[in-house]
Design an enzyme around this catalytic site. Structure first.
Site, short mmCIF file in Angstrom:
data_model
loop_
_atom_site.label_atom_id
_atom_site.label_comp_id
_atom_site.label_asym_id
_atom_site.label_seq_id
_atom_site.Cartn_x
_atom_site.Cartn_y
_atom_site.Cartn_z
CG ASN A 89 -1.90 -1.15 1.24
OD1 ASN A 89 -2.40 -1.53 0.18
ND2 ASN A 89 -2.16 -1.71 2.40
N GLY A 95 -4.46 3.06 1.66
CA GLY A 95 -4.53 2.25 2.87
C GLY A 95 -3.24 2.15 3.65
CD GLN A 96 2.74 3.81 3.19
OE1 GLN A 96 2.60 4.43 2.12
NE2 GLN A 96 3.92 3.58 3.72
CG HIS A 102 4.55 -2.16 5.32
ND1 HIS A 102 4.56 -0.80 5.55
CD2 HIS A 102 3.24 -2.52 5.23
CE1 HIS A 102 3.32 -0.35 5.62
NE2 HIS A 102 2.49 -1.38 5.41
CG HIS A 104 0.46 -5.95 3.77
ND1 HIS A 104 -0.15 -5.93 5.00
CD2 HIS A 104 0.63 -4.66 3.41
CE1 HIS A 104 -0.34 -4.66 5.37
NE2 HIS A 104 0.12 -3.87 4.42
P1 AMP Z 1 -0.50 -0.60 5.95
O1 AMP Z 1 -1.90 -0.26 6.38
O2 AMP Z 1 -0.37 -1.14 4.55
O3 AMP Z 1 0.44 0.57 6.22
O4 AMP Z 1 -0.03 -1.80 6.87
C1 AMP Z 1 0.46 -1.61 8.16
C2 AMP Z 1 0.32 -2.92 8.86
O5 AMP Z 1 1.12 -2.89 10.02
C3 AMP Z 1 -1.10 -3.26 9.31
O6 AMP Z 1 -1.54 -4.48 8.71
C4 AMP Z 1 -0.98 -3.36 10.82
O7 AMP Z 1 -1.79 -4.37 11.38
C5 AMP Z 1 0.50 -3.67 10.99
N1 AMP Z 1 1.08 -3.29 12.27
C6 AMP Z 1 0.95 -2.09 12.92
N2 AMP Z 1 1.64 -2.13 14.07
C7 AMP Z 1 2.23 -3.35 14.14
C8 AMP Z 1 3.06 -3.99 15.11
N3 AMP Z 1 3.45 -3.38 16.24
N4 AMP Z 1 3.46 -5.26 14.87
C9 AMP Z 1 3.07 -5.90 13.75
N5 AMP Z 1 2.28 -5.34 12.80
C10 AMP Z 1 1.86 -4.09 13.00
#
Ligand code: AMP
Length: 116
Positions: A89, A95-96, A102, A104
């Site tokens: 994202n 949705g980021q 990162h 997914h």
């Molecule tokens: P995005 O919405 O693409 O930026 O994805 C961010 C992701 O990070 C989401 O799926 C969250 O659930 C995940 N996330 C946020 N904080 C943590 C954390 N402390 N450990 C593992 N995953 C996390």
């Protein structure tokens, strides 16, 4: 968000716990804290890059490495046959929510297309 306040930089530094599934000199991978499927892993570069949009030509090898790590993890989790999705994202509108690049890796259930 600055590097200092970045939650994923804190995970890399060991200041916030995570369940790591891969670590090497260029990237790490850990289970998503809010999994959207039976397998939901995040692959992130050790270097703080805000998003794919910030990546430059010098990051090409890193990006390729992250995708290969994503595929290896999917294979290790038994997803090669059933299929999996690798999602990046980019930007709040897409949705980021964490502004440290990162990928997914999502699988273990049927995945609809197009994503919402
Ligand atoms: P995005 O919405 O693409 O930026 O994805 C961010 C992701 O990070 C989401 O799926 C969250 O659930 C995940 N996330 C946020 N904080 C943590 C954390 N402390 N450990 C593992 N995953 C996390």
């Amino acid at each position: 968000m600055s590097e200092n306040n970045c939650i994923f930089c804190k995970i890399i530094a060991g200041e916030i716990p995570a369940t790591f599934v891969h670590q090497d000199e260029r990237c790490v991978a850990f289970d998503d804290i809010n999994p959207q499927a039976p397998v939901h892993v995040l692959v992130i570069p050790r270097e703080h890059l805000e998003s794919l949009d910030e990546a430059s030509q010098r990051d090409e090898a890193l990006l390729g490495h992250m995708l290969r790590v994503a595929a290896r993890i999917a294979n290790e989790r038994g997803l090669s046959e059933s299929g999996y999705r690798t999602v990046i994202n980019t930007g709040a509108g897409a949705g980021q929510s964490v502004f440290h690049l990162h990928a997914h890796v999502i699988g273990g259930r049927a995945l609809a297309w197009p994503p919402g």
